[in-house]
Design an enzyme around this catalytic site. Structure first.
Site, PDB file in Angstrom:
ATOM      1  N   HIS A 126      -2.355  13.166 -28.049  1.00 28.27           N
ATOM      2  CA  HIS A 126      -3.050  11.853 -28.016  1.00 28.27           C
ATOM      3  C   HIS A 126      -2.982  11.141 -29.210  1.00 28.27           C
ATOM      4  CE1 HIS A 126      -2.489  12.694 -23.334  1.00 28.27           C
ATOM      5  NE2 HIS A 126      -1.184  12.638 -24.147  1.00 28.27           N
ATOM      6  N   LYS A 143       5.982  23.921 -13.871  1.00 27.50           N
ATOM      7  CA  LYS A 143       4.868  21.925 -13.774  1.00 27.50           C
ATOM      8  C   LYS A 143       4.381  22.326 -11.701  1.00 27.50           C
ATOM      9  CE  LYS A 143       3.697  17.495 -14.740  1.00 27.50           C
ATOM     10  NZ  LYS A 143       3.950  16.560 -15.384  1.00 27.50           N
ATOM     11  N   GLU A 167       8.054  19.611 -24.745  1.00 30.60           N
ATOM     12  CA  GLU A 167       7.139  19.614 -23.177  1.00 30.60           C
ATOM     13  C   GLU A 167       8.199  21.492 -22.849  1.00 30.60           C
ATOM     14  OE1 GLU A 167       5.122  18.491 -22.111  1.00 30.60           O
ATOM     15  OE2 GLU A 167       4.873  15.871 -22.679  1.00 30.60           O
ATOM     16  N   GLU A 190      -5.746  16.745 -10.070  1.00 26.12           N
ATOM     17  CA  GLU A 190      -6.167  17.496 -11.884  1.00 26.12           C
ATOM     18  C   GLU A 190      -8.331  17.657 -11.905  1.00 26.12           C
ATOM     19  OE1 GLU A 190      -5.239  14.730 -15.149  1.00 26.12           O
ATOM     20  OE2 GLU A 190      -5.162  15.870 -16.463  1.00 26.12           O
ATOM     21  N   LYS A 205       1.936  11.476 -11.259  1.00 26.98           N
ATOM     22  CA  LYS A 205       1.310  10.585 -12.021  1.00 26.98           C
ATOM     23  C   LYS A 205       2.144   9.201 -12.106  1.00 26.98           C
ATOM     24  CE  LYS A 205      -1.983  13.847 -14.626  1.00 26.98           C
ATOM     25  NZ  LYS A 205      -2.132  13.811 -16.037  1.00 26.98           N
ATOM     26  N   ARG A 219      -4.488  22.370 -13.641  1.00 25.26           N
ATOM     27  CA  ARG A 219      -4.067  21.131 -13.803  1.00 25.26           C
ATOM     28  C   ARG A 219      -3.471  20.867 -15.700  1.00 25.26           C
ATOM     29  NH1 ARG A 219      -0.716  17.214 -10.748  1.00 25.26           N
ATOM     30  NH2 ARG A 219       0.606  16.221 -12.195  1.00 25.26           N
ATOM     31  N   HIS A 247      -1.667  18.284 -26.237  1.00 26.93           N
ATOM     32  CA  HIS A 247      -1.791  16.632 -26.111  1.00 26.93           C
ATOM     33  C   HIS A 247      -3.544  15.839 -26.228  1.00 26.93           C
ATOM     34  CE1 HIS A 247       1.394  17.665 -23.403  1.00 26.93           C
ATOM     35  NE2 HIS A 247       1.582  16.085 -23.368  1.00 26.93           N
ATOM     36  N   HIS A 291       6.598  10.749 -27.791  1.00 27.64           N
ATOM     37  CA  HIS A 291       6.006  11.883 -27.158  1.00 27.64           C
ATOM     38  C   HIS A 291       5.459  13.047 -27.699  1.00 27.64           C
ATOM     39  CE1 HIS A 291       2.610  12.493 -24.714  1.00 27.64           C
ATOM     40  NE2 HIS A 291       3.501  13.625 -24.049  1.00 27.64           N
ATOM     41  N   ARG A 351       1.208  -1.319  -0.256  1.00 24.22           N
ATOM     42  CA  ARG A 351      -0.232  -0.329  -0.197  1.00 24.22           C
ATOM     43  C   ARG A 351       1.248   1.479  -0.626  1.00 24.22           C
ATOM     44  NH1 ARG A 351      -2.881  -3.139   3.542  1.00 24.22           N
ATOM     45  NH2 ARG A 351      -4.779  -3.963   3.306  1.00 24.22           N
ATOM     46  N   ASN A 358      -1.777  20.176 -20.323  1.00 24.56           N
ATOM     47  CA  ASN A 358      -2.607  19.417 -22.038  1.00 24.56           C
ATOM     48  C   ASN A 358      -2.010  20.104 -23.158  1.00 24.56           C
ATOM     49  OD1 ASN A 358      -3.302  16.310 -21.877  1.00 24.56           O
ATOM     50  ND2 ASN A 358      -5.509  17.310 -22.188  1.00 24.56           N
TER      51      ASN A 358
HETATM   52  N1  LIG Z   1       4.255  10.835 -15.401  1.00 28.43           N
HETATM   53  C1  LIG Z   1       3.555  11.639 -15.857  1.00 28.43           C
HETATM   54  O1  LIG Z   1       3.158  12.492 -15.931  1.00 28.43           O
HETATM   55  C2  LIG Z   1       3.931  11.911 -17.617  1.00 28.43           C
HETATM   56  C3  LIG Z   1       4.472  13.126 -18.041  1.00 28.43           C
HETATM   57  C4  LIG Z   1       4.580  12.594 -19.452  1.00 28.43           C
HETATM   58  C5  LIG Z   1       4.949  11.964 -19.740  1.00 28.43           C
HETATM   59  N2  LIG Z   1       4.818  10.265 -19.089  1.00 28.43           N
HETATM   60  C6  LIG Z   1       5.425   9.442 -19.785  1.00 28.43           C
HETATM   61  O2  LIG Z   1       6.333   9.339 -20.382  1.00 28.43           O
HETATM   62  C7  LIG Z   1       6.984   8.351 -20.810  1.00 28.43           C
HETATM   63  C8  LIG Z   1       7.855   8.513 -22.183  1.00 28.43           C
HETATM   64  O3  LIG Z   1       9.509   9.003 -20.928  1.00 28.43           O
HETATM   65  P1  LIG Z   1      10.439   9.383 -22.281  1.00 28.43           P
HETATM   66  O4  LIG Z   1      10.612   9.579 -23.024  1.00 28.43           O
HETATM   67  O5  LIG Z   1      11.264   9.232 -21.031  1.00 28.43           O
HETATM   68  O6  LIG Z   1      11.068   7.426 -22.838  1.00 28.43           O
HETATM   69  P2  LIG Z   1      11.469   6.553 -21.964  1.00 28.43           P
HETATM   70  O7  LIG Z   1      11.610   5.813 -20.503  1.00 28.43           O
HETATM   71  O8  LIG Z   1      11.373   5.749 -23.426  1.00 28.43           O
HETATM   72  O9  LIG Z   1      13.264   7.259 -22.705  1.00 28.43           O
HETATM   73  C9  LIG Z   1      13.433   7.136 -23.960  1.00 28.43           C
HETATM   74  C10 LIG Z   1      15.041   6.600 -24.081  1.00 28.43           C
HETATM   75  O10 LIG Z   1      15.530   7.257 -23.643  1.00 28.43           O
HETATM   76  C11 LIG Z   1      16.947   6.365 -22.545  1.00 28.43           C
HETATM   77  N3  LIG Z   1      17.431   7.198 -21.665  1.00 28.43           N
HETATM   78  C12 LIG Z   1      16.571   7.543 -20.965  1.00 28.43           C
HETATM   79  N4  LIG Z   1      17.935   8.012 -20.149  1.00 28.43           N
HETATM   80  C13 LIG Z   1      19.204   8.041 -20.695  1.00 28.43           C
HETATM   81  C14 LIG Z   1      20.242   8.646 -20.527  1.00 28.43           C
HETATM   82  N5  LIG Z   1      20.582   9.205 -19.564  1.00 28.43           N
HETATM   83  N6  LIG Z   1      20.768   7.866 -22.077  1.00 28.43           N
HETATM   84  C15 LIG Z   1      21.149   6.746 -22.521  1.00 28.43           C
HETATM   85  N7  LIG Z   1      19.489   6.994 -22.900  1.00 28.43           N
HETATM   86  C16 LIG Z   1      19.085   7.389 -22.180  1.00 28.43           C
HETATM   87  C17 LIG Z   1      15.999   5.299 -22.804  1.00 28.43           C
HETATM   88  O11 LIG Z   1      16.540   4.421 -21.907  1.00 28.43           O
HETATM   89  C18 LIG Z   1      14.521   5.063 -23.540  1.00 28.43           C
HETATM   90  O12 LIG Z   1      15.751   4.434 -24.596  1.00 28.43           O
HETATM   91  C19 LIG Z   1       5.723   7.353 -21.772  1.00 28.43           C
HETATM   92  O13 LIG Z   1       5.484   6.514 -20.678  1.00 28.43           O
HETATM   93  C20 LIG Z   1       5.230   8.652 -20.685  1.00 28.43           C
HETATM   94  O14 LIG Z   1       3.466   8.498 -21.108  1.00 28.43           O
HETATM   95  C21 LIG Z   1       4.247  10.247 -18.191  1.00 28.43           C
HETATM   96 ZN   LIG Z   2       3.103  15.056 -22.772  1.00 28.90          ZN
END
Ligand SMILES: NC(=O)c1ccc[n+]([C@@H]2O[C@H](COP(=O)([O-])OP(=O)(O)OC[C@H]3O[C@@H](n4cnc5c(N)ncnc54)[C@H](O)[C@@H]3O)[C@@H](O)[C@H]2O)c1
Ligand SMILES: [Zn+2]
Length: 360
Positions: free
Chosen positions: A252, A227, A185, A237, A143, A241, A248, A265, A121, A245
Site C-alpha cells: 500500500h 480465501k 495474490e 476481519e 468486501k 483474516r 500488503h 496492485h 438497503r 494482508n
Molecule cells: N474487495 C476486495 O476484497 C478486493 C481485494 C483485492 C482488490 N480489490 C480491488 O480490486 C481492484 C483491482 O482489480 P483488478 O486488478 O481486476 O482491476 P480492474 O478491474 O481495473 O481490471 C484490470 C483491467 O483488466 C480489464 N479486464 C478485466 N477482465 C478482462 C477480460 N476478461 N478481458 C480483457 N480485459 C479485462 C479491465 O477492464 C481493466 O482494464 C482494485 O480497485 C482493488 O482495490 C478488492
Molecule cells: Zn491484494
C-alpha cells in the site's frame, strides 16, 4: 466444473469455477427469487466483449437486465459513479429483489457491490469476475467499496454475493500484465497457508504463467478455497483474516508513493512480500534460503521485487497511514515458513528500514 462453498451461516454462497458456465448461470437465476428487472455493471473493456453474452443468458433465465458500462480503471470506483448507478437503478424501476451483476475486474466488483449493498438497503448481488485478480481475490470475501479522494476503499461495507461465477474462458482476453498481477495474490496464498500449493507453482511455472487450462482451474479453485476458509473463520476481519494482508503493508505504501500508476496492485504486493520476507529473516524467523525461494518464484512469474522511485523514508512514513494501522502500531504479517505466517505489531524501526532498503 468445480464448486467452492463459502460457509458464512445465512450468508453462505457458492463459487462456480469452470470453462463455460452458461448453464450454471441460467439455472441459478431461474431458481433465485429475483424480480424481473436487474442491472449488469461492467466496464468499457469488458462490456464490449462479454456484456451481450451475459445479457442474453439472463434473458433466457427470464430477467430483463440493462448493461451499464463504466470507464475502465480505478477512477470509476467513486461516489460519483455509484450515484450514477443509483440513478440508473431508480430509473429502470429496480426493486428490493432486483439483482445487480458485476461483470469485470475488481473495480467493477467493488463498485457494483457497493451499489448493491446500499440501494434500497441491499439488493441481491452476483459476481461474474473476469480478471484473474478478481477471481482469486476481490470477488471472494464480501468486501465492497468505493474510493474517496483522500484514500482508497474508505467508503464501503461487508456485503456477500448470492453466488460467484468464474468462467475461466474470460481469462483468454485478459492482457498479460493483468495475469501477472493476479499471480501475485496467488503466490501469497501459498506463502500464508499452503506450502504444497507454493511448491505446485514452483514446479509448473510455464503452465502457471500462461494460465494453461488445468493450471488456471487448479490455481483459481485453490486460491478461492484458501480465501473462503480464512474468511469463513473471520468474516468481519477481527483476527485471522489479517493474514490475507501478507505483503500488503509495504504494497500500500508503494502504491501510494508511486501515485497508483507505476505498479498495479499485484506487482506492489509482490514487492511487499519480499519486504515482509526480509523482515522475517532479520527477526530470525526464516533463513535466507526461504527468502530466495520467494524471490525466485516472484521473478519467474514476471513480477517485480524492487519499487523503483521509492525511498525508505517515504515508504516508512506511509505504512503508518495504512487503513489497517490501529493505534499507531503497524501489524506486520510475517513468515514462519512457506505455508505459515503470524502477526507482529512490535517490529523495530531499524529492522523495517533495513528490509525496505533491500526493496528500493
Ligand atoms: N474487495 C476486495 O476484497 C478486493 C481485494 C483485492 C482488490 N480489490 C480491488 O480490486 C481492484 C483491482 O482489480 P483488478 O486488478 O481486476 O482491476 P480492474 O478491474 O481495473 O481490471 C484490470 C483491467 O483488466 C480489464 N479486464 C478485466 N477482465 C478482462 C477480460 N476478461 N478481458 C480483457 N480485459 C479485462 C479491465 O477492464 C481493466 O482494464 C482494485 O480497485 C482493488 O482495490 C478488492
Ligand atoms: Zn491484494
Amino acid at each position: 466444473m468445480r464448486i467452492v462453498p463459502v460457509e458464512l451461516g445465512k450468508n453462505s454462497y457458492d463459487i462456480y469455477i469452470g470453462n463455460g458456465l452458461e448453464q450454471q448461470i441460467r439455472d441459478f437465476c431461474q431458481q433465485a427469487c429475483f424480480s424481473g428487472k436487474g442491472l449488469i455493471v461492467t466496464d468499457t473493456n469488458v462490456g464490449p466483449i462479454y456484456g451481450q453474452w451475459l445479457q442474453d443468458l439472463l434473458q433466457q433465465a427470464g430477467l430483463q437486465v440493462e448493461v451499464y458500462e463504466v470507464p475502465a480503471g480505478e477512477s470509476s470506483k467513486s461516489m460519483q459513479m455509484a450515484e450514477k448507478l443509483f440513478t440508473k437503478c431508480i430509473e429502470t424501476g429496480m426493486d428490493r429483489k432486483s439483482p445487480v451483476f458485476a461483470l469485470g475486474g475488481g473495480v467493477v466488483g467493488d463498485l457494483a457491490g457497493f451499489v448493491a449493498a446500499s440501494y434500497m438497503r441491499g439488493v441481491p448481488f452476483v459476481q461474474v469476475p473476469t480478471s484473474l485478480l478478481a477471481q482469486v481475490d476481490s470477488s471472494v470475501g464480501g468486501k465492497v467499496a468505493v474510493n474517496h479522494p483522500l484514500g482508497k476503499n474508505l467508503i464501503g461495507a461487508f456485503y456477500q454475493p448470492k453466488a460467484v461465477f468464474m468462467d475461466l474462458n474470460t481469462l483468454q482476453t485478459l492482457p498479460k500484465r493483468e495475469i501477472y498481477t493476479g499471480l501475485g495474490e496467488i503466490i501469497k496464498y501459498g506463502i500464508i497457508y499452503d506450502a504444497r500449493f507454493f511448491q505446485y507453482l514452483e514446479d509448473n511455472i510455464e503452465q502457471v504463467a500462461s494460465l494453461a487450462n488445468e493450471a488456471a482451474a487448479h490455481m483459481t479453485a485453490r486460491s478461492c478455497e484458501i480465501k473462503a476458509d480464512v474468511v469463513s473463520q473471520d468474516e468481519k476481519e477481527l483476527g485471522l483474516r489479517a493474514i490475507l494482508n501478507f505483503g500488503h503493508t509495504a504494497a500500500h505504501a508503494i502504491e501510494k508513493n508511486t501515485g497508483y500508476t507505476k505498479y498495479n496492485h499485484g506487482e506492489a504486493v509482490a514487492i511487499g512480500m519480499v519486504c515482509a520476507a526480509y523482515i522475517s529473516k532479520a527477526l530470525g524467523m526464516i533463513d535466507q534460503s526461504v527468502v530466495d525461494r520467494v524471490i525466485s518464484l516472484i521473478l519467474k512469474l514476471h513480477l517485480p521485487i524492487k519499487a523503483q522511485g521509492c525511498t525508505v523514508e517515504d515508504l516508512y512514513r506511509d505504512i503508518f497511514h495504512d487503513k489497517k494501522t490501529v493505534g499507531g502500531k503497524v501489524k506486520w504479517i510475517l513468515m514462519e515458513s512457506i505455508g505459515q505466517v503470524c502477526g507482529n505489531s512490535n517490529v523495530p524501526e531499524e529492522i523495517v528500514k533495513g528490509a525496505m532498503q533491500k526493496i528500493v
